[in-house]
Structures are given as C-alpha cells and as structure tokens.
Scaffold this active site. Structure first.
Site, PDB file in Angstrom:
ATOM      1  N   SER A  81       0.703  -1.253   0.113  1.00  0.00           N
ATOM      2  CA  SER A  81       0.200  -0.241   0.222  1.00  0.00           C
ATOM      3  C   SER A  81       0.389   1.277   0.350  1.00  0.00           C
ATOM      4  O   SER A  81       2.357   1.362   0.295  1.00  0.00           O
ATOM      5  CB  SER A  81      -0.949   0.040   1.035  1.00  0.00           C
ATOM      6  OG  SER A  81      -1.024   1.280   1.709  1.00  0.00           O
ATOM      7  N   TYR A 121      -2.469  -1.106  10.839  1.00  0.00           N
ATOM      8  CA  TYR A 121      -2.260  -1.375   8.704  1.00  0.00           C
ATOM      9  C   TYR A 121      -1.013  -0.653   7.990  1.00  0.00           C
ATOM     10  O   TYR A 121      -0.250  -1.098   7.629  1.00  0.00           O
ATOM     11  CB  TYR A 121      -3.644  -0.411   8.717  1.00  0.00           C
ATOM     12  CG  TYR A 121      -4.267  -0.733   7.178  1.00  0.00           C
ATOM     13  CD1 TYR A 121      -4.401  -2.146   6.644  1.00  0.00           C
ATOM     14  CD2 TYR A 121      -2.830   0.086   5.718  1.00  0.00           C
ATOM     15  CE1 TYR A 121      -4.785  -2.054   4.981  1.00  0.00           C
ATOM     16  CE2 TYR A 121      -3.099   0.051   4.502  1.00  0.00           C
ATOM     17  CZ  TYR A 121      -3.993  -1.359   4.263  1.00  0.00           C
ATOM     18  OH  TYR A 121      -4.451  -1.252   2.478  1.00  0.00           O
TER      19      TYR A 121
HETATM   20  N1  LIG Z   1      -8.421  -0.795  -1.652  1.00  0.00           N
HETATM   21  C1  LIG Z   1      -7.881  -0.178  -1.294  1.00  0.00           C
HETATM   22  O1  LIG Z   1      -7.826   1.159  -1.522  1.00  0.00           O
HETATM   23  C2  LIG Z   1      -6.068  -1.078  -1.041  1.00  0.00           C
HETATM   24  C3  LIG Z   1      -4.473   0.232  -1.464  1.00  0.00           C
HETATM   25  C4  LIG Z   1      -4.112  -0.010  -1.221  1.00  0.00           C
HETATM   26  C5  LIG Z   1      -3.517  -1.884  -0.542  1.00  0.00           C
HETATM   27  N2  LIG Z   1      -5.153  -2.210  -0.570  1.00  0.00           N
HETATM   28  C6  LIG Z   1      -4.589  -3.514  -0.027  1.00  0.00           C
HETATM   29  O2  LIG Z   1      -4.724  -4.622  -0.689  1.00  0.00           O
HETATM   30  C7  LIG Z   1      -5.711  -6.199   0.034  1.00  0.00           C
HETATM   31  C8  LIG Z   1      -7.182  -6.521  -0.900  1.00  0.00           C
HETATM   32  O3  LIG Z   1      -7.629  -4.860  -0.003  1.00  0.00           O
HETATM   33  P1  LIG Z   1      -9.003  -5.430  -0.568  1.00  0.00           P
HETATM   34  O4  LIG Z   1      -9.521  -3.710  -0.926  1.00  0.00           O
HETATM   35  O5  LIG Z   1      -9.970  -5.778  -2.038  1.00  0.00           O
HETATM   36  O6  LIG Z   1      -9.869  -5.832  -0.186  1.00  0.00           O
HETATM   37  P2  LIG Z   1     -11.617  -6.507  -0.195  1.00  0.00           P
HETATM   38  O7  LIG Z   1     -12.325  -6.285   1.708  1.00  0.00           O
HETATM   39  O8  LIG Z   1     -12.500  -6.181  -1.270  1.00  0.00           O
HETATM   40  O9  LIG Z   1     -11.015  -8.030  -0.303  1.00  0.00           O
HETATM   41  C9  LIG Z   1      -9.731  -8.248   1.005  1.00  0.00           C
HETATM   42  C10 LIG Z   1     -10.095  -9.198   1.252  1.00  0.00           C
HETATM   43  O10 LIG Z   1      -8.844 -10.423   1.724  1.00  0.00           O
HETATM   44  C11 LIG Z   1      -9.745 -11.259   2.576  1.00  0.00           C
HETATM   45  N3  LIG Z   1      -9.269 -11.712   4.206  1.00  0.00           N
HETATM   46  C12 LIG Z   1      -9.847 -10.126   5.582  1.00  0.00           C
HETATM   47  N4  LIG Z   1      -8.947 -11.265   6.509  1.00  0.00           N
HETATM   48  C13 LIG Z   1      -8.678 -12.907   5.915  1.00  0.00           C
HETATM   49  C14 LIG Z   1      -8.279 -13.330   6.278  1.00  0.00           C
HETATM   50  N5  LIG Z   1      -8.455 -13.076   7.681  1.00  0.00           N
HETATM   51  N6  LIG Z   1      -8.406 -14.705   6.304  1.00  0.00           N
HETATM   52  C15 LIG Z   1      -8.468 -15.363   4.330  1.00  0.00           C
HETATM   53  N7  LIG Z   1      -8.824 -14.163   4.259  1.00  0.00           N
HETATM   54  C16 LIG Z   1      -9.237 -12.764   4.818  1.00  0.00           C
HETATM   55  C17 LIG Z   1     -11.297 -10.786   2.996  1.00  0.00           C
HETATM   56  O11 LIG Z   1     -11.917 -11.428   3.142  1.00  0.00           O
HETATM   57  C18 LIG Z   1     -11.629 -10.105   1.424  1.00  0.00           C
HETATM   58  O12 LIG Z   1     -12.104 -11.310   0.453  1.00  0.00           O
HETATM   59  C19 LIG Z   1      -4.983  -5.687   1.467  1.00  0.00           C
HETATM   60  O13 LIG Z   1      -4.429  -5.810   1.839  1.00  0.00           O
HETATM   61  C20 LIG Z   1      -5.348  -4.233   1.508  1.00  0.00           C
HETATM   62  O14 LIG Z   1      -4.566  -3.643   2.837  1.00  0.00           O
HETATM   63  C21 LIG Z   1      -5.460  -1.799  -0.370  1.00  0.00           C
END
Ligand SMILES: NC(=O)c1ccc[n+]([C@@H]2O[C@H](COP(=O)([O-])OP(=O)(O)OC[C@H]3O[C@@H](n4cnc5c(N)ncnc54)[C@H](O)[C@@H]3O)[C@@H](O)[C@H]2O)c1
Length: 253
Positions: free
Chosen positions: A135, A148
């Site tokens: 991130s 985070y």
């Molecule tokens: N969306 C953003 O703006 C953004 C920006 C930077 C980084 N990220 C990173 O991208 C990654 C995905 O995020 P996203 O935005 O797609 O979120 P999201 O909530 O849409 O998807 C995250 C997925 O991770 C799964 N998850 C959570 N806890 C878990 C566990 N204990 N065991 C197994 N699976 C688990 C959830 O069930 C979900 O399907 C994350 O690591 C997040 O930190 C997201």
C-alpha cells in the site's frame, strides 16, 4: 511459457478478485484461490475455472494447511499473490489488542508463512514470482491506521529481504503500493472516516482520501491487476525488491 500455478489470497473480493480474473483472462495459468470460509470463494472459483481452499490466514495452522493443500493439488506454486487484508480505523489510544494482532497476522505473518511454504518448490524449479499487496501505507503513514501502517511497512521489509534471498534462484519478490482503490475495503473506510471526522461520506473521498493525490479519482482494481500480471511475465525478470507505487503521485510529495 509453461503453464504456471498461481496461489491468490483474498481472492473473493476487490483486488484479489481482480488479479484472479486477470490471470484467468490471460490464460496459461492454473489458479488456486483462497479466502475466508464465509466468502463467495466457491462461486468465484467456479466462474474462473479455478480450484479453491478456504483458510483464515490469521491462524498459523490454516496457513500451513493451505500450503499443504496447494502443493497437493498443484504440485508446485510458481506465483504467490499475498493479497488478503483488512483495515481498522482507530486512534492508537483506542486500538485494541485483538485488532492489532489480527491485522499483523493477516497482512504480515501470513505472507511470511506462505512465502516460506512456497519457497522450496520455487527454488527447485529455479523460477518464482511473489507479489505482496502492500500500500502507499508501506511508504508513508496516516493517522488512525497504526496497525495497518505497521503491517504494510513490515511487509515491505519482508519483500526486500526475500528479493535478496531469491535472486540466485530465479525468484522475484515485489510489493505493490496502491493508494485508494475502489473496493469493498475502501467503501467501508469511507463510512469509518465519515464517523471519525464528522463529515458527510461524500466529502470524505474528495477532501480526505484524494487530498494528497495528483490524479484525483479512485484507482480501479483492474489497473493494479495489470501490473501484477506484468510482474509475472518474463519481461519483468529483473524487477525485484521493488515497492511499486500506483498512487497518482500521492507519495511524490
Ligand atoms: N482498496 C484499497 O484502496 C487498497 C489500497 C492499498 C492496498 N490495499 C490492499 O489490498 C489488499 C486487498 O484489499 P481490497 O481492497 O481488495 O479489500 P477487500 O476487503 O475487497 O478484500 C480483501 C479480502 O481479504 C480477505 N481476508 C480478510 N481477512 C482474511 C483472513 N483472516 N483470512 C483470509 N482472507 C482474509 C477478505 O475476506 C476479502 O475477500 C489488502 O491487503 C489491502 O490492504 C487495498
């Protein structure tokens, strides 16, 4: 290129789903998708012609069982996408132990365990790609996101160390560093920030989330998935140990 075996975590939603879709669309990959038990994982896997294995990555045993299942089902893992994650928005003084532990477990300890688990098979094949979904919060901090930010900074440290160890074995390890991407995780944060800042939700995106960014829109999951796919191509063989921002110049300041 030989068919590659890919393990994607957090594949039922958001970025993990977009990455799984990108691999499926490209073709030439066998996908093993994982997410929590109560997610839409089976439906997603069916749609993408993938296999699946539910796991709670906050639990070390589940991480180990996932690796065992992956190696049993696919024989080797050539590409590991450590993507699963979650967010808690809270000032440090009211951040509780359970939230801290869970975020570190899912976004730092699980990527370590899975990296360690796939490493021998990548080393034997002399080829591997590990992509850690970090991130901008692996590079800079924001208030109210201590767990985070700590987990993502740690993940970048893991990325760089693994890249140094992987070089001689044909294994590259990189971190993707997106700013706000339009996913369910961000949609939930908009509501949390609105509550903490006392602002209407519509103002949170424009006035808080996009304020540091030069490109003033939320990023689409497909943009991040395209970079992940590129990093798994032979053209990207020399990119390793990198923290690649996809952030509309957020971290350029
Ligand atoms: N969306 C953003 O703006 C953004 C920006 C930077 C980084 N990220 C990173 O991208 C990654 C995905 O995020 P996203 O935005 O797609 O979120 P999201 O909530 O849409 O998807 C995250 C997925 O991770 C799964 N998850 C959570 N806890 C878990 C566990 N204990 N065991 C197994 N699976 C688990 C959830 O069930 C979900 O399907 C994350 O690591 C997040 O930190 C997201």
């Amino acid at each position: 290129m030989p068919e590659r075996n890919v393990l994607v975590t957090g594949a039922a939603s958001g970025l993990g789903l977009a990455i799984a879709e990108a691999f499926a669309e490209q073709g030439g990959y066998r996908l093993l998708l994982t997410d929590l038990e109560d997610s839409s994982l089976p439906q997603v896997a069916k749609r993408l012609d993938a296999t699946w294995h539910a796991a709670d990555l906050s639990r070390p045993d589940d991480c180990d069982r996932l690796i065992d299942a992956a190696l049993e089902q696919l024989g080797t893992i050539d590409i590991l996408i450590n993507n699963a994650g979650l967010q808690r928005v809270s000032p440090i003084e009211s951040l509780d132990d359970a939230d801290w532990d869970r975020l570190i477990a899912v976004m730092l300890s699980a990527p370590f365990r899975l990296t360690r688990g796939v490493w021998p098979s990548m080393k034997t094949r002399g080829w591997g790609r590990i992509i850690n979904m970090a991130s901008i919060h692996a590079l800079v901090a924001s208030p109210h996101k201590a767990a985070y930010v700590a987990a993502k900074h740690g993940l970048l440290g893991l990325t760089r160390t693994a890249a140094l160890e992987g070089g001689e074995h044909g294994i590259t390890v990189n971190a993707l560093c997106p700013a706000y991407v339009r996913t369910p995780l961000v949609e939930n944060q908009i509501a949390d920030q609105a509550r903490i800042q006392g602002l209407p939700e519509e103002e949170v995106v424009e006035r808080i989330m996009l304020a540091p960014s030069a490109v003033r829109r939320l990023i689409e999951p497909k943009e991040v998935a395209a970079l992940a796919l590129y990093l798994c191509s032979d053209a990207a063989a020399s990119i390793s140990g990198a923290a690649l921002p996809i952030d509309g110049a957020w971290t350029a300041r």
